[in-house]
Design a protein around this motif. Structure first.
Motif, mmCIF file in Angstrom:
data_model
loop_
_atom_site.group_PDB
_atom_site.id
_atom_site.type_symbol
_atom_site.label_atom_id
_atom_site.label_comp_id
_atom_site.label_asym_id
_atom_site.label_seq_id
_atom_site.Cartn_x
_atom_site.Cartn_y
_atom_site.Cartn_z
ATOM 1 N N GLN A 23 0.831 -1.211 0.000
ATOM 2 C CA GLN A 23 0.000 0.000 0.000
ATOM 3 C C GLN A 23 0.861 1.255 0.000
ATOM 4 N N PHE A 24 1.934 1.240 0.785
ATOM 5 C CA PHE A 24 2.853 2.386 0.859
ATOM 6 C C PHE A 24 3.470 2.682 -0.503
ATOM 7 N N VAL A 25 3.915 1.642 -1.207
ATOM 8 C CA VAL A 25 4.515 1.823 -2.538
ATOM 9 C C VAL A 25 3.492 2.403 -3.505
ATOM 10 N N ARG A 26 2.281 1.877 -3.473
ATOM 11 C CA ARG A 26 1.244 2.389 -4.372
ATOM 12 C C ARG A 26 0.985 3.867 -4.123
ATOM 13 N N ASN A 27 0.832 4.246 -2.870
ATOM 14 C CA ASN A 27 0.531 5.638 -2.544
ATOM 15 C C ASN A 27 1.692 6.570 -2.878
ATOM 16 N N LYS A 28 2.940 6.112 -2.674
ATOM 17 C CA LYS A 28 4.107 6.926 -3.013
ATOM 18 C C LYS A 28 4.188 7.169 -4.521
ATOM 19 N N VAL A 29 3.948 6.122 -5.298
ATOM 20 C CA VAL A 29 3.997 6.253 -6.759
ATOM 21 C C VAL A 29 2.867 7.149 -7.256
ATOM 22 N N LEU A 30 1.683 7.005 -6.649
ATOM 23 C CA LEU A 30 0.559 7.851 -7.043
ATOM 24 C C LEU A 30 0.841 9.315 -6.713
ATOM 25 N N ARG A 31 1.413 9.593 -5.553
ATOM 26 C CA ARG A 31 1.781 10.967 -5.183
ATOM 27 C C ARG A 31 2.805 11.536 -6.163
ATOM 28 N N TYR A 32 3.766 10.703 -6.575
ATOM 29 C CA TYR A 32 4.768 11.148 -7.557
ATOM 30 C C TYR A 32 4.099 11.528 -8.876
ATOM 31 N N TRP A 33 3.111 10.727 -9.306
ATOM 32 C CA TRP A 33 2.395 11.036 -10.549
ATOM 33 C C TRP A 33 1.581 12.330 -10.407
ATOM 34 N N MET A 34 0.948 12.533 -9.248
ATOM 35 C CA MET A 34 0.171 13.748 -9.017
ATOM 36 C C MET A 34 1.054 14.994 -9.046
ATOM 37 N N ASP A 35 2.256 14.873 -8.488
ATOM 38 C CA ASP A 35 3.169 16.016 -8.442
ATOM 39 C C ASP A 35 3.892 16.241 -9.765
ATOM 40 N N ASN A 36 3.893 15.249 -10.636
ATOM 41 C CA ASN A 36 4.610 15.348 -11.915
ATOM 42 C C ASN A 36 3.703 14.853 -13.036
ATOM 43 N N ARG A 37 2.609 15.549 -13.234
ATOM 44 C CA ARG A 37 1.642 15.154 -14.255
ATOM 45 C C ARG A 37 2.315 15.092 -15.621
ATOM 46 N N GLY A 38 2.030 14.020 -16.357
ATOM 47 C CA GLY A 38 2.630 13.849 -17.668
ATOM 48 C C GLY A 38 3.728 12.801 -17.693
ATOM 49 N N VAL A 39 4.179 12.333 -16.512
ATOM 50 C CA VAL A 39 5.208 11.303 -16.494
ATOM 51 C C VAL A 39 4.623 10.000 -17.020
ATOM 52 N N GLY A 40 5.457 9.224 -17.674
ATOM 53 C CA GLY A 40 4.996 7.992 -18.277
ATOM 54 C C GLY A 40 5.244 6.768 -17.427
ATOM 55 N N LYS A 41 5.010 5.626 -18.042
ATOM 56 C CA LYS A 41 5.129 4.348 -17.352
ATOM 57 C C LYS A 41 6.561 4.104 -16.862
ATOM 58 N N LYS A 42 7.541 4.421 -17.698
ATOM 59 C CA LYS A 42 8.933 4.167 -17.328
ATOM 60 C C LYS A 42 9.338 4.989 -16.109
ATOM 61 N N GLU A 43 8.878 6.259 -16.068
ATOM 62 C CA GLU A 43 9.225 7.116 -14.933
ATOM 63 C C GLU A 43 8.638 6.576 -13.630
ATOM 64 N N LEU A 44 7.436 5.994 -13.696
ATOM 65 C CA LEU A 44 6.818 5.436 -12.492
ATOM 66 C C LEU A 44 7.633 4.259 -11.956
ATOM 67 N N TYR A 45 8.107 3.401 -12.859
ATOM 68 C CA TYR A 45 8.903 2.257 -12.420
ATOM 69 C C TYR A 45 10.276 2.695 -11.904
ATOM 70 N N ARG A 46 10.837 3.736 -12.519
ATOM 71 C CA ARG A 46 12.112 4.246 -12.013
ATOM 72 C C ARG A 46 11.956 4.850 -10.622
ATOM 73 N N TYR A 47 10.838 5.527 -10.403
ATOM 74 C CA TYR A 47 10.598 6.091 -9.074
ATOM 75 C C TYR A 47 10.402 4.971 -8.053
ATOM 76 N N ASN A 48 9.763 3.895 -8.470
ATOM 77 C CA ASN A 48 9.605 2.738 -7.583
ATOM 78 C C ASN A 48 10.973 2.203 -7.150
ATOM 79 N N THR A 49 11.934 2.179 -8.075
ATOM 80 C CA THR A 49 13.289 1.731 -7.741
ATOM 81 C C THR A 49 13.937 2.659 -6.724
#
Length: 398
Positions: A23-49
């Motif tokens: 749940q923590f990982v999901r919420n962190k990735v979602l917050r990253y997407w909200m703060d950086n609208r327009g980021v793609g799939k690759k950026e989300l996985y890189r942020y997960n790393t």
């Protein structure tokens, strides 16, 4: 396939920690997407790393389980944008209609953690499973009747641990061909769901409405009152909440088993099953009938009809529900009647019949009379049951 997991306090704590980390990982990735609208799939996985490198408790969870949390965010984002793009088109909007389609939200109370093809290992007997990441779940004994011994381990694509009121369950997502062709039959049936009877069909049969919630309501309310008699934060209150939750879970399982059994029997016995395309979410807004409609589980019944229709190669057709109770199945003339009037009596041709059976015949006649247009199915995956259109297992004309 689902098995009950035999756990103890140590494994309960470890599984709960794995679920919270997911749940923590999901919420962190979602917050990253909200703060950086327009980021793609690759950026989300890189942020997960980066999150895995930053937090040790996240790195303790299997990397593929973290990726599954990112996929969860990705699906929520895609649903939102598909829905937003389809609002200007009537046809496309019907594709986007099923399921959650609002702006992605943070998870507050997750109940599952999902592993891909790593992070777990089945025992040779396939009655035990060991989770090999650093969360400390370890080996779990599996209880259930599913015969997973006959399935190649390579076909298991996902393993999910789910928390319910009565414990933890292990689910296996297996890639197999579930289609079971059956001998041809020319039987067709129209069904009219209701509250007096669970459904009535065009052959004149009624299926009893079991009313599981109504029967258990007195016991459920008694267990609910016991919660508030316990001190907040006490062990007694926590146990009372568990008792209350298990009683609701029992009703849920009874509904599911009942809907599954009836849907399977209908699809086995008939080449085509016709039902109304009811807007159940709109019907439950009537607060006088909401509890009874929810107890009847019309939506769940339709989902199982669609599932078995695809599995057995049967046609499942949904037709518009307008005036099916008022129209005469013999001559087609509309006769106004209140809900309390249970017998249809046509003033034009004199045809008399039980109200629900008459409606079932009207529903069947509409499927035979119109080719219709594609619509949405109850499950929200693909297009299986169409408004006035026959099921074609995802190959319906667009």
């Amino acid at each position: 396939m689902e098995y009950k997991a035999v756990t103890n306090k140590t494994t309960d704590t470890a599984i709960t920690e794995a679920i919270r980390t997911s749940q923590f990982v999901r919420n962190k990735v979602l917050r990253y997407w909200m703060d950086n609208r327009g980021v793609g799939k690759k950026e989300l996985y890189r942020y997960n790393t980066r999150v895995r490198d930053e937090f040790k408790f996240v790195k303790d969870l299997n990397s593929h389980a973290c990726q599954a949390s990112v996929e969860n965010v990705e699906r929520a984002i895609n649903r939102f944008f598909v829905s937003a793009a389809c609002r200007g088109s009537d046809i496309n909007y019907k594709k986007a209609k099923p399921g959650k389609k609002g702006y992605p939200r943070f998870k507050k109370h997750s109940r599952s953690v999902e592993y891909k093809q790593s992070g777990w290992k089945l025992h040779p007997t396939k009655r035990r499973i060991t989770f090999t990441d650093k969360k400390g779940i370890g080996e779990l004994k599996l209880l259930g009747k599913w015969d997973i011994n006959t399935i190649d381990e390579k076909l298991i694509k996902r393993v999910r641990i789910v928390k319910r009121a009565d414990g933890f369950y292990v689910q296996f997502c297996v890639k197999i061909d579930s289609t079971q062709p059956l001998p041809d039959t020319k039987n067709v049936v129209g069904i009219d769901v209701g509250l007096e009877h669970f459904y009535s069909d065009s052959n004149g049969n009624h299926q009893e409405n079991p009313r599981f919630l109504r029967k258990a309501e007195k016991d459920i309310k008694r267990s609910q009152r016991k919660i508030y008699k316990k001190k907040k934060g006490s062990a007694g209150r926590r146990k009372a909440r568990g008792v209350y939750a298990r009683k609701h879970l029992r009703v849920t399982r009874q509904r599911n088993e009942h809907a599954l059994r009836l849907a399977r029997n209908l699809c086995l016995a008939n080449a085509m099953v016709v039902l109304e395309d009811l807007n159940v979410s709109g019907l439950v807004k009537n607060h006088k009938l909401a509890s009874s409609i929810s107890d009847a589980s019309w939506y769940l019944f339709r989902q199982w009809l669609e599932y078995f229709g695809g599995k057995f190669g049967r046609e499942v057709v949904a037709v518009p529900p307008h005036y099916t109770s008022q129209e005469c199945s013999n001559c087609g003339v509309k006769t106004q009647k209140s809900l309390s009037t249970r017998t249809h009596s046509c003033s034009h041709c004199g045809h008399t019949e039980q109200r629900d059976i008459n409606a079932a015949k009207v529903i069947l006649s509409r499927a035979k009379a119109t080719g219709g247009h594609p619509g949405s199915n109850a499950s929200g995956v693909g297009t299986s049951t169409s408004v006035g259109c026959k099921t074609c297992r995802g190959k319906c004309r667009q």
